[in-house]
Design a protein around this motif. Structure first.
Motif, PDB file in Angstrom:
ATOM      1  N   PHE A  16       0.814  -1.209   0.000  1.00  0.00           N
ATOM      2  CA  PHE A  16       0.000   0.000   0.000  1.00  0.00           C
ATOM      3  C   PHE A  16       0.849   1.261   0.000  1.00  0.00           C
ATOM      4  O   PHE A  16       0.338   2.349  -0.256  1.00  0.00           O
ATOM      5  N   PRO A  18       2.811   4.448  -0.680  1.00  0.00           N
ATOM      6  CA  PRO A  18       2.824   5.278  -1.889  1.00  0.00           C
ATOM      7  C   PRO A  18       4.169   5.211  -2.579  1.00  0.00           C
ATOM      8  O   PRO A  18       5.211   5.146  -1.938  1.00  0.00           O
ATOM      9  N   ARG A  41      -3.524  -0.125  -8.449  1.00  0.00           N
ATOM     10  CA  ARG A  41      -3.374   1.025  -7.551  1.00  0.00           C
ATOM     11  C   ARG A  41      -3.795   2.333  -8.213  1.00  0.00           C
ATOM     12  O   ARG A  41      -3.765   3.390  -7.588  1.00  0.00           O
ATOM     13  N   SER A 303      -6.829  -1.646  -5.108  1.00  0.00           N
ATOM     14  CA  SER A 303      -6.510  -0.935  -3.880  1.00  0.00           C
ATOM     15  C   SER A 303      -7.353   0.338  -3.848  1.00  0.00           C
ATOM     16  O   SER A 303      -7.039   1.328  -4.510  1.00  0.00           O
ATOM     17  N   ASN A 306      -5.228   3.248  -2.422  1.00  0.00           N
ATOM     18  CA  ASN A 306      -4.311   3.908  -3.360  1.00  0.00           C
ATOM     19  C   ASN A 306      -5.064   4.643  -4.460  1.00  0.00           C
ATOM     20  O   ASN A 306      -4.648   5.730  -4.886  1.00  0.00           O
ATOM     21  N   ASP A 310      -4.705   8.712  -5.692  1.00  0.00           N
ATOM     22  CA  ASP A 310      -4.045   8.791  -6.994  1.00  0.00           C
ATOM     23  C   ASP A 310      -3.821  10.267  -7.338  1.00  0.00           C
ATOM     24  O   ASP A 310      -4.779  11.021  -7.562  1.00  0.00           O
TER      25      ASP A 310
END
Length: 390
Positions: A16, A18, A41, A303, A306, A310
Motif C-alpha cells: 500500500f 505510496p 493502484r 486498492s 491507493n 491517486d
C-alpha cells in the motif's frame, strides 16, 4: 479546509505504500494465502476492473481460484454473484436504501447518536470514543433497520469479529461461527414469519414467499446485510475521527462551519477508507491493464486506498480539501457491486460528525501515552481504542 497532510493509516501491508511517479499502476503481489494476484493502484484502472464484466466475482469464489485471505463472502452471497443472479438478489433489497428511505431513517439515527453522546459526556473526559459511540451505533442502526433484537447485539458482534479477523482466528473457528450465525438467522426469520413486523427481514421473507429468493438465499442475504454494514461503518467512524483529531485545525473548521460536515465526510472517507481493498475478481479472458496483460484465470484486486490517493486524479491527495474534490472516491466501490448500504453509512457519518462538532467543540486526543490503538489482522481498517478529552 486544506490542512496538513494525513499519513497515519495504521498497520498496512507494504504494497500500500505510496510510490514515486514512475511506480507501476498494476503490480503483482503475493497474498497472505500464498497466491499471486494483480493489485491495481490506479484510480481509472480500478474503476475499470470494478465495473468490467471481464473481471468476475463468481469465478473468484470457485474452488482453486486465487484468494487474498479467508475473510471472504460465501459463494451464495450477493457479493459473490455476477450478472442476472446478482441483479436479482440486489433488487430484493435495493428499495430499502433509497434517498427517501434514508430521510425517513434520519430521525432514528439522530436519536441513537444523541443517546450515545449523552453517555459519552456522562463518562467524562478520557472516555473511549470506540466503546461509547463508534462500536455500538452502527449495530443499533442495522438492528432497527433489519428487525434484529437489540439484546442480541453483543453476541452478534463477537461472531462478526471472528469472521473479519484474518490472523487470530482459524478457518475452523470461522466455520463454526458461520454455522452459528446461520442458525441464529434461521431462527429469527422463523419468528418473523409467524409474527411479521415492519422491517427489512420481514420484507425479505415476503420476497421469498413470492419465489424471488430460495430459503438459503434468504438466510445468506439477511446475514450479508447485517455483517457488511456493521464492521465497515464502525471502522469508518473511527478512521474519520482519527483524521480529524490528528488535524485539530480541520476539526476546528467544522466546529466553526458545521454546514461543511457533509462535504468533509466525503473527503474523510476518501483519505482514510476503512476498506483498503476490493474483493478479488478473476479475469475470464485476457485484459490489458496499463502496461500489464492480465491472463484469463488471473486474480485481480483494486486498492481502494491507493486509488483514492491517486495524484493524477486528486492533486495533493494526502490533503483534506473537500471544497476542491470533484471526482467520486472509490471507498464504496464502483459499478454493479457498488456498496448497497452506502447511503446508510453516509447518513450515519454525517449525523455523527454533525453532532460531535456541536456537542464537543474542543474534542481532542486524551493526554495519555497511546490514546489511539489500531486494530491489526482485520479484513477492514479500524481502531480498537480511541480515548478523547474535551
Amino acid at each position: 479546509m486544506t490542512q496538513c497532510p494525513y499519513h497515519n493509516l495504521g498497520p498496512l501491508p507494504e504494497f500500500f505504500a505510496p510510490g514515486g511517479p514512475d511506480e507501476d499502476d498494476v503490480r503483482q503481489i503475493v497474498t497472505p494465502t500464498g497466491d499471486k494476484m494483480w493489485l491495481v493502484r490506479d484510480y481509472a484502472l480500478g474503476r475499470l476492473v470494478l465495473a468490467d464484466k471481464r473481471f468476475s466475482r463468481t469465478a473468484a469464489v470457485r474452488p482453486g481460484a486465487p484468494t487474498f485471505n479467508d475473510a471472504q463472502p460465501v459463494p451464495e452471497s450477493m457479493m459473490s454473484r455476477d450478472g442476472k443472479e446478482h441483479a436479482r438478489l440486489r433488487k430484493t433489497v435495493a428499495g430499502h436504501f433509497t434517498a427517501r428511505r434514508m430521510a425517513a431513517m434520519a430521525p432514528r439515527v439522530e436519536r441513537l447518536t444523541d443517546r450515545y453522546l449523552d453517555r459519552l459526556e456522562s463518562a467524562g473526559p478520557g472516555a473511549d470514543l470506540m466503546e461509547g459511540l463508534a462500536d455500538p451505533l452502527p449495530l443499533d442502526v442495522l438492528c432497527q433497520l433489519l428487525g434484529v433484537p437489540l439484546e442480541d447485539g453483543a453476541t452478534f458482534r463477537d461472531w462478526v469479529e471472528v469472521l473479519f479477523d484474518i490472523s487470530a482466528s482459524s478457518p475452523q473457528e470461522k466455520g463454526r461461527k458461520r454455522l452459528e450465525l446461520s442458525a441464529y438467522m434461521a431462527d429469527l426469520l422463523a419468528e418473523k414469519r409467524s409474527a411479521p413486523q415492519d422491517d427489512l427481514l420481514t420484507s425479505l421473507i415476503q420476497a421469498q414467499d413470492r419465489g424471488e429468493l430460495t430459503p438459503g438465499e434468504l438466510i445468506t442475504l439477511g446475514l450479508t446485510l447485517l455483517m457488511a454494514g456493521y464492521e465497515t461503518t464502525v471502522g469508518q467512524i473511527a478512521t474519520s475521527a482519527h483524521v480529524l483529531l490528528s488535524e485539530p485545525g480541520a476539526y476546528r473548521e467544522l466546529v466553526d462551519h458545521p454546514d461543511r460536515v457533509d462535504a468533509a465526510v466525503e473527503e474523510l472517507m476518501r483519505v482514510s477508507p476503512t476498506t483498503p481493498l476490493s474483493f478479488s475478481r478473476v479475469a475470464v479472458e485476457p485484459v490489458r491493464l496499463g502496461s500489464v496483460l492480465v491472463q484469463a484465470g488471473d486474480g485481480v484486486m483494486v486498492s481502494l486506498l491507493n486509488g483514492n490517493r491517486d495524484g493524477k486524479v486528486y492533486p495533493e491527495p494526502e490533503y483534506l480539501a473537500p471544497e476542491s474534490r470533484d471526482n467520486v472516491h472509490l471507498t464504496f466501490g464502483h459499478g454493479l457491486h457498488r456498496c448497497l448500504g452506502a447511503p446508510l453509512a453516509r447518513l450515519q457519518l454525517q449525523i455523527v460528525f454533525g453532532r460531535l462538532v456541536r456537542r464537543f467543540p474542543h474534542l481532542r486526543f486524551a493526554d495519555v501515552p497511546e490514546p489511539a490503538v489500531w486494530k491489526d489482522g482485520m479484513g477492514t481498517r479500524g481502531l480498537s481504542r480511541l480515548l478523547v478529552d474535551w
